[in-house]
Design a protein around this motif. Structure first.
Motif, short mmCIF file in Angstrom:
data_model
loop_
_atom_site.label_atom_id
_atom_site.label_comp_id
_atom_site.label_asym_id
_atom_site.label_seq_id
_atom_site.Cartn_x
_atom_site.Cartn_y
_atom_site.Cartn_z
N ASN A 81 19.19 -24.50 78.84
CA ASN A 81 19.65 -23.36 77.77
C ASN A 81 21.09 -23.64 78.74
O ASN A 81 21.03 -23.43 80.32
N ASN A 82 22.04 -23.81 78.04
CA ASN A 82 23.33 -24.02 78.62
C ASN A 82 23.87 -23.72 78.35
O ASN A 82 25.88 -23.52 78.94
N ALA A 83 24.01 -22.16 78.35
CA ALA A 83 25.14 -20.98 77.86
C ALA A 83 25.59 -20.69 79.39
O ALA A 83 27.06 -21.00 78.65
N GLN A 91 31.67 -23.99 76.22
CA GLN A 91 31.91 -24.37 77.09
C GLN A 91 31.22 -25.78 78.39
O GLN A 91 31.58 -26.78 78.78
N TYR A 92 30.27 -25.16 78.63
CA TYR A 92 28.91 -26.03 79.27
C TYR A 92 28.22 -26.93 78.58
O TYR A 92 27.94 -26.65 77.38
N GLY A 119 28.11 -30.26 74.80
CA GLY A 119 26.78 -28.47 74.52
C GLY A 119 26.72 -29.14 73.05
O GLY A 119 27.85 -28.88 72.34
N GLY A 120 25.74 -28.33 72.48
CA GLY A 120 25.31 -28.41 71.32
C GLY A 120 25.18 -30.05 70.38
O GLY A 120 25.10 -29.64 69.22
N VAL A 121 25.06 -30.35 71.13
CA VAL A 121 25.30 -32.37 70.73
C VAL A 121 23.53 -32.87 71.25
O VAL A 121 23.78 -32.99 71.78
N GLY A 180 39.03 -31.11 82.93
CA GLY A 180 38.61 -29.65 83.38
C GLY A 180 39.22 -28.97 83.13
O GLY A 180 40.03 -28.59 82.33
N VAL A 181 37.92 -27.31 83.04
CA VAL A 181 38.93 -26.51 82.03
C VAL A 181 38.22 -25.17 83.99
O VAL A 181 37.37 -25.16 83.85
N SER A 182 39.17 -24.09 83.75
CA SER A 182 38.98 -23.31 84.77
C SER A 182 39.53 -21.97 83.32
O SER A 182 40.16 -22.02 83.14
N LEU A 183 38.42 -20.88 83.56
CA LEU A 183 38.41 -20.11 82.61
C LEU A 183 39.52 -18.38 83.65
O LEU A 183 39.37 -16.92 84.08
N ALA A 184 39.10 -19.07 85.32
CA ALA A 184 39.75 -17.53 85.86
C ALA A 184 41.11 -18.68 87.13
O ALA A 184 40.71 -19.56 86.58
N ASN A 185 41.83 -17.63 87.72
CA ASN A 185 42.99 -18.49 88.99
C ASN A 185 41.94 -19.08 89.58
O ASN A 185 41.16 -18.68 90.84
N LEU A 186 42.75 -20.17 89.94
CA LEU A 186 42.72 -21.06 90.95
C LEU A 186 43.46 -20.78 92.36
O LEU A 186 44.27 -19.75 91.95
N GLN A 187 43.10 -21.58 93.62
CA GLN A 187 43.90 -21.14 94.68
C GLN A 187 44.06 -22.08 95.07
O GLN A 187 42.85 -23.18 95.49
#
Length: 548
Positions: free
Chosen positions: A187-189, A220-221, A246-248, A333-340
């Motif tokens: 489960n990689n949800a 995304q995972y 995922g899904g593969v 690479g993916v980010s769904l939030a702000n990096l610092q």
């Protein structure tokens, strides 16, 4: 299920389980030929053979020794006989006509025949003898495993290539030798899951050792394949991980001659990314389509992204050559939030800023970093080894990051710049997405003797730089919408002078001459004219890195 010369007496009354009390004559007891818990077929009859039952039941050796009682046929219209204390009867093992018929016919049945014991096969013809017969293996469980099908229409048998599936859940999986040929779902949800492989020379592994897996979510995972320290995947470096989307559904098998694990995909796999490599690919944008992921200032020597969300994802693609099949060996690479970014160097002007980058991990995670050394993009050559020096060799599509003494390959993407004073960030530059810039059109051509420019913010001098003019009001044979992209000139006295396009790593501009301004040739005749109506045209700039 059956045995010879087994017969015991019983004094059980009623219709319950039989209690066995000993062998009759030279016969054997049920305990001598069956194991505790076996399903036994047996016959019960009085001496006159006027009252009888054919039953199956479970043997309990005890003491007491008992047989449960499932009546298949009886002299009591198929129901259990209510034995009385005056009855004398015997319980013995005997072959069944039903069983013998089933053996001859191949255990045919619309449901599993009662006599088919665990480990035996039977033909399920619930779909109809004229349509298909399902070849099933009796496992002892409530359901039976399908192992093939006979298609009566095609008159052909098709075995099932079945392999065991095991659900791991929201957890990682470490493969053991006993897992050979197994398939594991994870489960990689909510996160990437790891799939750790044994060393290829561990006991029970070796050439042809295969296991499979599947990340249940196609979001995304994914699944991160992790080999042992001395092993590679698809010819890659030892211990280098490989991320499966995922899904593969995948199999990974040890290839001894190739000295590597090989990954094969058993369902559709996302095509290798064909977009621009080694760049910021996507993120939040302005109404003009320009990046907005960096704030312009900050009161401290740190910088936090802005506007990055689950729907406005920040995406960076880091190139590192090609894989063993010739596909781009990118990390996305993916980010769904702000990096610092923290620890920026103070007092760095816009001409010598902090250069901001992200390092793309094998799992797609982005780690911010910065350096005061400008990145070097070269066709080839020796990478710089100074600490923080990023070098990208275009010819081999590989990046390197210096550490002061050497420069190892690195999945690093430069994303922008930050100028600072003694205590904070005073200005920023967010590099253009996909290393490409197209400005909006500006109405009315620039006036004579002016330098006109736009910020392309590629972070590298473009190989493609264009000044485009487009007709708005027809003149000189041009219709509205016609564009001129090459051969621009301006007038100086009676001379027509080419207008050079000027570029830096962040700017594109053009210088018009001192006299009549922009010059075009008449489209219908080819005659040059020094008279254009500035308001009848509009202009734009295009800058492109030109590689990757």
């Amino acid at each position: 299920m059956f045995a010879d010369s087994v017969m015991e007496s019983s004094s059980t009354t009623g219709t319950g389980s039989y209690t066995l009390v000993g062998a009759v004559g030279y016969s054997r007891t049920f305990a001598q030929d069956f194991a505790n818990g076996d399903t036994v077929a047996y016959f019960v009859s009085n001496l006159a053979k006027t009252r009888w039952e054919f039953c199956t039941g479970t043997l309990t050796i005890g003491p007491p020794r008992t047989l449960t009682r499932t009546v298949r046929k009886s002299s009591n219209a198929g129901a259990a006989i209510d034995w009385q204390a005056s009855d004398v009867y015997y319980v013995f093992s005997i072959a069944s006509a039903d069983v013998l018929s089933g053996l001859i016919a191949g255990n045919l049945g619309a449901t599993r025949p009662w006599w088919v014991r665990t480990g035996s096969r039977w033909w399920d013809h619930a779909a109809g003898l004229a349509v298909s017969w399902i070849d099933r293996l009796a496992t002892g469980a409530a359901t039976n495993t399908r192992i093939g099908v006979y298609d009566a229409v095609k008159d052909a048998y098709f075995p099932d290539a079945r392999r065991p599936w095991t659900a791991i859940g929201a957890a990682n999986k470490t493969i053991a030798a006993a897992d050979i040929s197994g398939i594991f779902t994870q489960n990689n949800a909510a996160a990437d899951r790891t799939f750790t492989l044994l060393a290829h020379d561990a006991t029970g592994v070796g050439h042809g050792f295969k296991v499979g897996g599947l990340g249940l979510s196609s979001g995304q995972y994914g699944i991160v394949l992790t080999p042992a320290a001395g092993d590679g995947i698809d010819g890659g470096a030892d211990a280098a991980v490989k991320r499966i989307p995922g899904g593969v559904r995948f199999d990974v098998e040890w290839d001894e001659p190739g000295d590597t694990w090989r990954v094969s995909y058993l369902n559709s796999v996302p095509e290798p990314r064909t977009g621009r490599r080694q760049t910021v690919a996507a993120g939040p944008v302005s109404s003009a389509g320009l990046p907005t992921f960096l704030p312009s200032t900050n009161g401290a020597l740190s910088l936090t992204m802005q506007n990055v969300t689950a729907t406005a994802r920040f995406v960076a693609t880091a190139a590192n050559g090609w894989d063993w099949q010739g596909r781009p060996n990118d990390r996305v690479g993916v980010s769904l939030a702000n990096l610092q970014w923290t620890g920026l160097t103070a007092s760095r002007t816009a001409a010598t800023p902090n250069f901001l980058y992200v390092a793309v991990g094998a799992d797609g995670a982005l780690t911010p970093g910065s350096t005061i050394l400008a990145p070097v993009y070269q066709e080839g050559g020796t990478p710089g080894t100074a600490n923080g020096q990023f070098t990208f060799n275009i010819g081999e599509m590989k990046g390197y990051l210096g550490n002061g003494s050497s420069a190892a390959e690195a999945f690093v993407v430069m994303v922008g710049e930050a100028a600072t004073d003694g205590s904070g960030v005073i200005s920023t530059v967010a590099y253009a997405y996909n290393a490409r810039f197209v400005s909006a059109f500006t109405t009315t051509l620039p006036t004579a003797a002016t330098f006109t420019s736009a910020n392309h913010n590629l972070g590298i001098k473009p190989n493609v730089a264009k000044f485009i003019v487009e007709n708005v009001t027809p003149e000189h044979g041009y219709s509205a919408g016609d564009q001129i992209t090459e051969g621009h000139a301006s007038a100086y006295s009676t001379l027509y002078i080419p207008m050079p396009v000027v570029t830096t790593s962040k700017l594109i501009g053009i210088q018009l001459g001192q006299s009549a301004g922009y010059v075009v040739t008449i489209r219908t005749s080819g005659v040059t004219t020094a008279s254009v109506t500035a308001g009848s045209w509009k202009y734009a700039f295009v800058a492109d890195r030109g590689w990757g």
